[in-house]
Write a protein that holds these residues in place. Sequence first.
Motif, PDB file in Angstrom:
ATOM      1  N   SER A 125       0.863  -1.170   0.000  1.00  0.00           N
ATOM      2  CA  SER A 125       0.000   0.000   0.000  1.00  0.00           C
ATOM      3  C   SER A 125       0.906   1.228   0.000  1.00  0.00           C
ATOM      4  N   ILE A 126       0.929   1.976  -1.097  1.00  0.00           N
ATOM      5  CA  ILE A 126       1.918   3.033  -1.268  1.00  0.00           C
ATOM      6  C   ILE A 126       1.268   4.337  -1.723  1.00  0.00           C
ATOM      7  N   GLY A 127       1.733   5.463  -1.160  1.00  0.00           N
ATOM      8  CA  GLY A 127       1.274   6.757  -1.622  1.00  0.00           C
ATOM      9  C   GLY A 127       1.457   6.870  -3.121  1.00  0.00           C
ATOM     10  N   TYR A 128       0.400   7.248  -3.835  1.00  0.00           N
ATOM     11  CA  TYR A 128       0.398   7.090  -5.299  1.00  0.00           C
ATOM     12  C   TYR A 128       1.496   7.868  -6.013  1.00  0.00           C
ATOM     13  N   SER A 129       1.990   8.946  -5.414  1.00  0.00           N
ATOM     14  CA  SER A 129       3.027   9.732  -6.076  1.00  0.00           C
ATOM     15  C   SER A 129       4.373   9.012  -6.110  1.00  0.00           C
ATOM     16  N   HIS A 130       4.498   7.931  -5.338  1.00  0.00           N
ATOM     17  CA  HIS A 130       5.755   7.179  -5.285  1.00  0.00           C
ATOM     18  C   HIS A 130       5.747   5.943  -6.184  1.00  0.00           C
ATOM     19  N   LEU A 131       4.679   5.790  -6.949  1.00  0.00           N
ATOM     20  CA  LEU A 131       4.555   4.609  -7.800  1.00  0.00           C
ATOM     21  C   LEU A 131       4.712   4.993  -9.260  1.00  0.00           C
ATOM     22  N   ASP A 132       5.493   4.193 -10.001  1.00  0.00           N
ATOM     23  CA  ASP A 132       5.607   4.395 -11.441  1.00  0.00           C
ATOM     24  C   ASP A 132       5.474   3.043 -12.138  1.00  0.00           C
ATOM     25  N   ALA A 133       5.412   3.068 -13.451  1.00  0.00           N
ATOM     26  CA  ALA A 133       5.159   1.847 -14.215  1.00  0.00           C
ATOM     27  C   ALA A 133       6.248   0.805 -14.020  1.00  0.00           C
ATOM     28  N   SER A 134       7.493   1.241 -13.975  1.00  0.00           N
ATOM     29  CA  SER A 134       8.609   0.307 -13.821  1.00  0.00           C
ATOM     30  C   SER A 134       8.560  -0.407 -12.479  1.00  0.00           C
ATOM     31  N   PHE A 135       8.314   0.357 -11.408  1.00  0.00           N
ATOM     32  CA  PHE A 135       8.277  -0.246 -10.079  1.00  0.00           C
ATOM     33  C   PHE A 135       7.058  -1.150  -9.923  1.00  0.00           C
ATOM     34  N   ALA A 136       5.931  -0.735 -10.479  1.00  0.00           N
ATOM     35  CA  ALA A 136       4.726  -1.569 -10.427  1.00  0.00           C
ATOM     36  C   ALA A 136       4.983  -2.914 -11.102  1.00  0.00           C
ATOM     37  N   SER A 137       5.628  -2.873 -12.250  1.00  0.00           N
ATOM     38  CA  SER A 137       5.943  -4.099 -12.976  1.00  0.00           C
ATOM     39  C   SER A 137       6.887  -4.991 -12.175  1.00  0.00           C
ATOM     40  N   GLU A 138       7.883  -4.374 -11.540  1.00  0.00           N
ATOM     41  CA  GLU A 138       8.835  -5.137 -10.734  1.00  0.00           C
ATOM     42  C   GLU A 138       8.141  -5.805  -9.550  1.00  0.00           C
ATOM     43  N   LEU A 139       7.255  -5.085  -8.909  1.00  0.00           N
ATOM     44  CA  LEU A 139       6.505  -5.648  -7.785  1.00  0.00           C
ATOM     45  C   LEU A 139       5.689  -6.855  -8.237  1.00  0.00           C
ATOM     46  N   LEU A 140       4.953  -6.693  -9.316  1.00  0.00           N
ATOM     47  CA  LEU A 140       4.080  -7.751  -9.799  1.00  0.00           C
ATOM     48  C   LEU A 140       4.861  -8.995 -10.220  1.00  0.00           C
ATOM     49  N   LYS A 141       6.036  -8.783 -10.816  1.00  0.00           N
ATOM     50  CA  LYS A 141       6.885  -9.920 -11.197  1.00  0.00           C
ATOM     51  C   LYS A 141       7.341 -10.709  -9.977  1.00  0.00           C
ATOM     52  N   ASN A 142       7.380 -10.034  -8.825  1.00  0.00           N
ATOM     53  CA  ASN A 142       7.797 -10.675  -7.581  1.00  0.00           C
ATOM     54  C   ASN A 142       6.614 -11.097  -6.710  1.00  0.00           C
ATOM     55  N   GLY A 143       5.428 -11.135  -7.309  1.00  0.00           N
ATOM     56  CA  GLY A 143       4.249 -11.617  -6.595  1.00  0.00           C
ATOM     57  C   GLY A 143       3.674 -10.652  -5.586  1.00  0.00           C
ATOM     58  N   ILE A 144       3.942  -9.367  -5.757  1.00  0.00           N
ATOM     59  CA  ILE A 144       3.463  -8.353  -4.824  1.00  0.00           C
ATOM     60  C   ILE A 144       2.525  -7.396  -5.565  1.00  0.00           C
ATOM     61  N   THR A 145       1.293  -7.298  -5.088  1.00  0.00           N
ATOM     62  CA  THR A 145       0.311  -6.427  -5.723  1.00  0.00           C
ATOM     63  C   THR A 145       0.365  -5.032  -5.112  1.00  0.00           C
ATOM     64  N   PRO A 146       0.528  -3.994  -5.937  1.00  0.00           N
ATOM     65  CA  PRO A 146       0.552  -2.626  -5.413  1.00  0.00           C
ATOM     66  C   PRO A 146      -0.840  -1.999  -5.350  1.00  0.00           C
ATOM     67  N   MET A 147      -1.077  -1.272  -4.276  1.00  0.00           N
ATOM     68  CA  MET A 147      -2.286  -0.448  -4.167  1.00  0.00           C
ATOM     69  C   MET A 147      -1.847   0.995  -3.962  1.00  0.00           C
ATOM     70  N   ALA A 148      -2.319   1.879  -4.817  1.00  0.00           N
ATOM     71  CA  ALA A 148      -1.974   3.294  -4.744  1.00  0.00           C
ATOM     72  C   ALA A 148      -3.035   4.050  -3.952  1.00  0.00           C
ATOM     73  N   TRP A 149      -2.576   4.892  -3.022  1.00  0.00           N
ATOM     74  CA  TRP A 149      -3.514   5.683  -2.217  1.00  0.00           C
ATOM     75  C   TRP A 149      -3.035   7.124  -2.124  1.00  0.00           C
ATOM     76  N   THR A 150      -3.912   8.036  -1.738  1.00  0.00           N
ATOM     77  CA  THR A 150      -5.356   8.017  -1.869  1.00  0.00           C
ATOM     78  C   THR A 150      -5.648   8.900  -3.076  1.00  0.00           C
ATOM     79  N   VAL A 151      -6.368   8.380  -4.062  1.00  0.00           N
ATOM     80  CA  VAL A 151      -6.487   8.987  -5.386  1.00  0.00           C
ATOM     81  C   VAL A 151      -7.921   9.451  -5.609  1.00  0.00           C
ATOM     82  N   ASP A 152      -8.117  10.772  -5.617  1.00  0.00           N
ATOM     83  CA  ASP A 152      -9.478  11.302  -5.679  1.00  0.00           C
ATOM     84  C   ASP A 152      -9.776  12.145  -6.916  1.00  0.00           C
ATOM     85  N   ASP A 153      -8.856  12.174  -7.872  1.00  0.00           N
ATOM     86  CA  ASP A 153      -9.131  12.922  -9.096  1.00  0.00           C
ATOM     87  C   ASP A 153      -8.993  11.996 -10.292  1.00  0.00           C
ATOM     88  N   ARG A 154      -9.786  12.260 -11.306  1.00  0.00           N
ATOM     89  CA  ARG A 154      -9.856  11.386 -12.481  1.00  0.00           C
ATOM     90  C   ARG A 154      -8.538  11.309 -13.246  1.00  0.00           C
TER      91      ARG A 154
END
Length: 259
Positions: free
Chosen positions: A184-213
């Motif tokens: 569970s990570i503040g959304y400004s600290h997440l990017d596509a590369s890191f998300a992909s790396e997490l998922l490859k290692n069996g870790i699902t990322p959740m971005a918080w808290t996102v209130d604009d489209r």
Amino acid sequence: MNNFCVAHRGFSGKAPENTRAAFKLAMSVPYVKWLEIDVQLTRDGVPVVIHDFSVDRTTTGKGKVKDLTWREIRTMDAGIWKGSQFEGEQVPSLDEVLQMVKGRLKVNIELKTSGDMYPGLEEKVLERVRAHQMLSEVVITSFEPKALLRAKELEPEVKVGLIIDAHPRDLLSRLKKLGCSFLSIGYSHLDASFASELLKNGITPMAWTVDDRRSMAALARMNPEIMICTNRPDMWGQLFSNGFAPRIPFWDKWKGWFR
């Protein structure tokens, strides 16, 4: 949009956070599949759903959660601060919330603690999760690594995830050491590369808290497996009207859990 929508403290953009009203409103939205809640212990050891360490901001009462009994907290109004239409809402117990959402929403249970503030919190929460036979429907998260280690020690099968509002270089290795399958990570600290790396290692990322489209859409374009936690599921709905398609999973697709 294929990403899962997580209602942060329920539909807290429109209803008082962490109350039955907020949870009911979240359940009324078909594309909300996850609920995020905060759990602490009363003085007499009852797991209750409330965010702040004190009741002052979101109830008519005063004092720290850990110094108040369940009966005392139950007499407080937890809805009037959000509007007169919510007058009479109460701080719910974890039991009540799990009973309410079982089979309808998955639940991200944040252990709201600091250091050794709540001895036995992990055990009490897991007791209630087991009592409702919801071990496969929850993930336990916390800012406190020790709380996650304790939860895994008590129940090796439970899914756990670290909460963090940063991206240190050693984050992935820290997650592995903690046995996390969730971040569970503040959304400004997440990017596509890191998300992909997490998922490859069996870790699902959740971005918080996102209130604009715009931010929701940007995260969705990074990776369809990023879960998006929001106070405003209605904003999510507006994205659908602009050509995104919601992910509506069947429960039997959750054998592999997040993916």
